[in-house]
Design an enzyme around this catalytic site. Structure first.
Site, PDB file in Angstrom:
ATOM      1  N   ARG A 213      -3.061 -15.573  14.369  1.00 29.11           N
ATOM      2  CA  ARG A 213      -2.891 -14.139  14.561  1.00 29.11           C
ATOM      3  C   ARG A 213      -3.502 -13.666  15.876  1.00 29.11           C
ATOM      4  O   ARG A 213      -3.071 -12.674  16.455  1.00 29.11           O
ATOM      5  CB  ARG A 213      -3.548 -13.395  13.398  1.00 29.11           C
ATOM      6  CG  ARG A 213      -3.146 -11.943  13.273  1.00 29.11           C
ATOM      7  CD  ARG A 213      -3.758 -11.356  12.022  1.00 29.11           C
ATOM      8  NE  ARG A 213      -3.198 -10.058  11.696  1.00 29.11           N
ATOM      9  CZ  ARG A 213      -3.609  -9.304  10.686  1.00 29.11           C
ATOM     10  NH1 ARG A 213      -4.590  -9.739   9.910  1.00 29.11           N
ATOM     11  NH2 ARG A 213      -3.056  -8.128  10.454  1.00 29.11           N
TER      12      ARG A 213
ATOM     13  N   LYS B 297      -8.136  -6.089  10.641  1.00 29.82           N
ATOM     14  CA  LYS B 297      -9.531  -6.452  10.366  1.00 29.82           C
ATOM     15  C   LYS B 297      -9.719  -6.719   8.866  1.00 29.82           C
ATOM     16  O   LYS B 297     -10.665  -6.234   8.235  1.00 29.82           O
ATOM     17  CB  LYS B 297     -10.465  -5.354  10.856  1.00 29.82           C
ATOM     18  CG  LYS B 297     -10.309  -5.082  12.363  1.00 29.82           C
ATOM     19  CD  LYS B 297     -11.236  -4.006  12.863  1.00 29.82           C
ATOM     20  CE  LYS B 297     -10.952  -3.667  14.329  1.00 29.82           C
ATOM     21  NZ  LYS B 297     -11.116  -4.801  15.247  1.00 29.82           N
ATOM     22  N   GLU B 298      -8.846  -7.522   8.279  1.00 32.60           N
ATOM     23  CA  GLU B 298      -8.857  -7.728   6.840  1.00 32.60           C
ATOM     24  C   GLU B 298      -9.793  -8.851   6.394  1.00 32.60           C
ATOM     25  O   GLU B 298      -9.859  -9.905   7.025  1.00 32.60           O
ATOM     26  CB  GLU B 298      -7.451  -8.062   6.327  1.00 32.60           C
ATOM     27  CG  GLU B 298      -6.415  -6.985   6.553  1.00 32.60           C
ATOM     28  CD  GLU B 298      -5.509  -7.303   7.726  1.00 32.60           C
ATOM     29  OE1 GLU B 298      -6.002  -7.954   8.678  1.00 32.60           O
ATOM     30  OE2 GLU B 298      -4.340  -6.903   7.692  1.00 32.60           O
TER      31      GLU B 298
ATOM     32  N   ASN C 120      -7.856  -6.621  -0.981  1.00 29.04           N
ATOM     33  CA  ASN C 120      -7.794  -6.572   0.471  1.00 29.04           C
ATOM     34  C   ASN C 120      -8.685  -5.433   0.970  1.00 29.04           C
ATOM     35  O   ASN C 120      -8.516  -4.285   0.575  1.00 29.04           O
ATOM     36  CB  ASN C 120      -6.352  -6.342   0.931  1.00 29.04           C
ATOM     37  CG  ASN C 120      -6.215  -6.336   2.433  1.00 29.04           C
ATOM     38  OD1 ASN C 120      -6.651  -7.259   3.108  1.00 29.04           O
ATOM     39  ND2 ASN C 120      -5.595  -5.291   2.983  1.00 29.04           N
ATOM     40  N   THR C 121      -9.647  -5.753   1.840  1.00 28.14           N
ATOM     41  CA  THR C 121     -10.451  -4.724   2.495  1.00 28.14           C
ATOM     42  C   THR C 121     -10.076  -4.717   3.972  1.00 28.14           C
ATOM     43  O   THR C 121      -9.897  -5.767   4.571  1.00 28.14           O
ATOM     44  CB  THR C 121     -11.958  -4.997   2.340  1.00 28.14           C
ATOM     45  OG1 THR C 121     -12.308  -6.213   3.013  1.00 28.14           O
ATOM     46  CG2 THR C 121     -12.337  -5.107   0.866  1.00 28.14           C
TER      47      THR C 121
ATOM     48  N   GLU D  97      -7.532  -2.315  -1.205  1.00 34.97           N
ATOM     49  CA  GLU D  97      -6.187  -2.437  -1.756  1.00 34.97           C
ATOM     50  C   GLU D  97      -6.126  -3.665  -2.664  1.00 34.97           C
ATOM     51  O   GLU D  97      -6.655  -4.721  -2.315  1.00 34.97           O
ATOM     52  CB  GLU D  97      -5.153  -2.601  -0.642  1.00 34.97           C
ATOM     53  CG  GLU D  97      -5.094  -1.425   0.320  1.00 34.97           C
ATOM     54  CD  GLU D  97      -4.204  -1.707   1.509  1.00 34.97           C
ATOM     55  OE1 GLU D  97      -3.294  -0.906   1.767  1.00 34.97           O
ATOM     56  OE2 GLU D  97      -4.425  -2.744   2.170  1.00 34.97           O
TER      57      GLU D  97
ATOM     58  N   ASP E 293      -9.844   0.768   3.902  1.00 34.60           N
ATOM     59  CA  ASP E 293      -9.010   0.414   2.758  1.00 34.60           C
ATOM     60  C   ASP E 293      -9.693  -0.497   1.757  1.00 34.60           C
ATOM     61  O   ASP E 293     -10.362  -1.471   2.136  1.00 34.60           O
ATOM     62  CB  ASP E 293      -7.759  -0.336   3.224  1.00 34.60           C
ATOM     63  CG  ASP E 293      -6.872   0.487   4.128  1.00 34.60           C
ATOM     64  OD1 ASP E 293      -6.734   1.691   3.887  1.00 34.60           O
ATOM     65  OD2 ASP E 293      -6.306  -0.091   5.080  1.00 34.60           O
TER      66      ASP E 293
ATOM     67  N   GLU F 174      -8.810   4.399   9.347  1.00 32.19           N
ATOM     68  CA  GLU F 174      -8.583   4.199   7.917  1.00 32.19           C
ATOM     69  C   GLU F 174      -9.544   3.143   7.401  1.00 32.19           C
ATOM     70  O   GLU F 174      -9.900   2.197   8.119  1.00 32.19           O
ATOM     71  CB  GLU F 174      -7.133   3.760   7.675  1.00 32.19           C
ATOM     72  CG  GLU F 174      -6.727   3.685   6.218  1.00 32.19           C
ATOM     73  CD  GLU F 174      -5.208   3.464   6.064  1.00 32.19           C
ATOM     74  OE1 GLU F 174      -4.439   4.212   6.712  1.00 32.19           O
ATOM     75  OE2 GLU F 174      -4.821   2.538   5.337  1.00 32.19           O
TER      76      GLU F 174
ATOM     77  N   TYR G 145       7.399  -5.995   0.148  1.00 31.43           N
ATOM     78  CA  TYR G 145       7.686  -6.653   1.422  1.00 31.43           C
ATOM     79  C   TYR G 145       6.492  -7.430   1.967  1.00 31.43           C
ATOM     80  O   TYR G 145       6.642  -8.210   2.915  1.00 31.43           O
ATOM     81  CB  TYR G 145       8.163  -5.634   2.456  1.00 31.43           C
ATOM     82  CG  TYR G 145       7.120  -4.636   2.899  1.00 31.43           C
ATOM     83  CD1 TYR G 145       6.374  -4.845   4.057  1.00 31.43           C
ATOM     84  CD2 TYR G 145       6.873  -3.490   2.154  1.00 31.43           C
ATOM     85  CE1 TYR G 145       5.410  -3.932   4.465  1.00 31.43           C
ATOM     86  CE2 TYR G 145       5.914  -2.573   2.555  1.00 31.43           C
ATOM     87  CZ  TYR G 145       5.185  -2.804   3.708  1.00 31.43           C
ATOM     88  OH  TYR G 145       4.236  -1.894   4.089  1.00 31.43           O
ATOM     89  N   TRP G 146       5.281  -7.263   1.364  1.00 33.38           N
ATOM     90  CA  TRP G 146       4.126  -7.980   1.906  1.00 33.38           C
ATOM     91  C   TRP G 146       3.067  -8.362   0.869  1.00 33.38           C
ATOM     92  O   TRP G 146       2.294  -9.293   1.093  1.00 33.38           O
ATOM     93  CB  TRP G 146       3.435  -7.135   2.976  1.00 33.38           C
ATOM     94  CG  TRP G 146       2.648  -5.980   2.437  1.00 33.38           C
ATOM     95  CD1 TRP G 146       3.134  -4.798   1.993  1.00 33.38           C
ATOM     96  CD2 TRP G 146       1.226  -5.917   2.261  1.00 33.38           C
ATOM     97  NE1 TRP G 146       2.124  -3.988   1.554  1.00 33.38           N
ATOM     98  CE2 TRP G 146       0.929  -4.642   1.712  1.00 33.38           C
ATOM     99  CE3 TRP G 146       0.174  -6.795   2.524  1.00 33.38           C
ATOM    100  CZ2 TRP G 146      -0.367  -4.239   1.407  1.00 33.38           C
ATOM    101  CZ3 TRP G 146      -1.124  -6.387   2.229  1.00 33.38           C
ATOM    102  CH2 TRP G 146      -1.391  -5.123   1.672  1.00 33.38           C
TER     103      TRP G 146
END
Length: 208
Positions: free
Chosen positions: A195, A54-55, A43-44, A30, A28, A26, A117-118
């Site tokens: 993380r 991997k944001e 957000n990529t 966002e 993204d 995917e 939720y996030w």
């Protein structure tokens, strides 16, 4: 896209590609909404063979709800490039031996959904339904890509596809990525030691 204006907390507006296989791929873009007066977060993210941590997240240099802006993903065998109004803000390169979405077809999606939720301040601020309807107009969508035929399991590429299939960022474009990282980047997974307590992913620390 022109994003939800006013109080957009909890909403997520997206433009992304997604594969259908069990080992998920995917790519993204966002937009995580926020309370009135606070900026959106773009957000990529890249998922490769089921790995999606991997944001890179950015605060943009304009209000994305005030007018239409163009968001672009270039995906080829060498790298993935994210652009905003023609300005490259991130490149995710393919390295030998590391996950990269390169062997499975993907389809394009555009969605608006409840991510309470996030999405906003790690989920502490929920969507306020009294502000509905939440509307995001999309226009002038354009795609230039190779097409995979499931029936024959063959892929055909249109004339001119070699331009984007070979595209990598040059020196001047890499300067815009560096500018975006200095001035707009709010989260980088390669700097999140909490993380990744056992070490950062292999692509972190590699030269662009």
């Amino acid at each position: 896209m022109k994003l939800v204006d006013g109080n957009s907390a909890g909403t997520v507006t997206s433009f992304y590609t997604s594969g259908e296989s069990a080992t998920h791929d995917e790519i993204d873009i966002e937009f995580m909404g926020n309370s009135s007066g606070d900026p959106y977060v773009m957000n990529t993210n890249v998922w490769a063979s089921g790995d999606g941590k991997k944001e890179h997240q950015f605060y943009l240099w304009f209000d994305p709800s005030a007018d239409f802006h163009t968001y672009k993903i270039t995906w080829n065998p060498k790298n993935i490039i994210f652009e905003v109004d023609g300005v490259p803000v991130r490149t995710f390169k393919k390295y030998d031996g590391l996950p990269f979405p390169s062997s499975r077809p993907m389809t394009v999606h555009a969605t608006l959904w409840d991510g309470s939720y996030w999405a906003t301040q790690h989920g502490t601020v929920k969507i306020h339904w009294r502000h509905d309807p939440f509307v995001v107009p999309y226009k002038a969508y354009h795609a230039n890509g190779c097409v995979h035929d499931k029936a024959t399991n063959k892929t055909s590429c249109p004339a001119g596809s070699d331009a984007w299939m070979r595209r990598e960022l040059g020196e001047e474009e890499l300067k815009t990525v560096a500018w975006a990282e200095r001035n707009c980047l709010s989260y980088n997974y390669c700097a999140d030691g909490w993380r990744f307590p056992k070490g950062f992913p292999g692509e972190c620390g590699r030269d662009l």
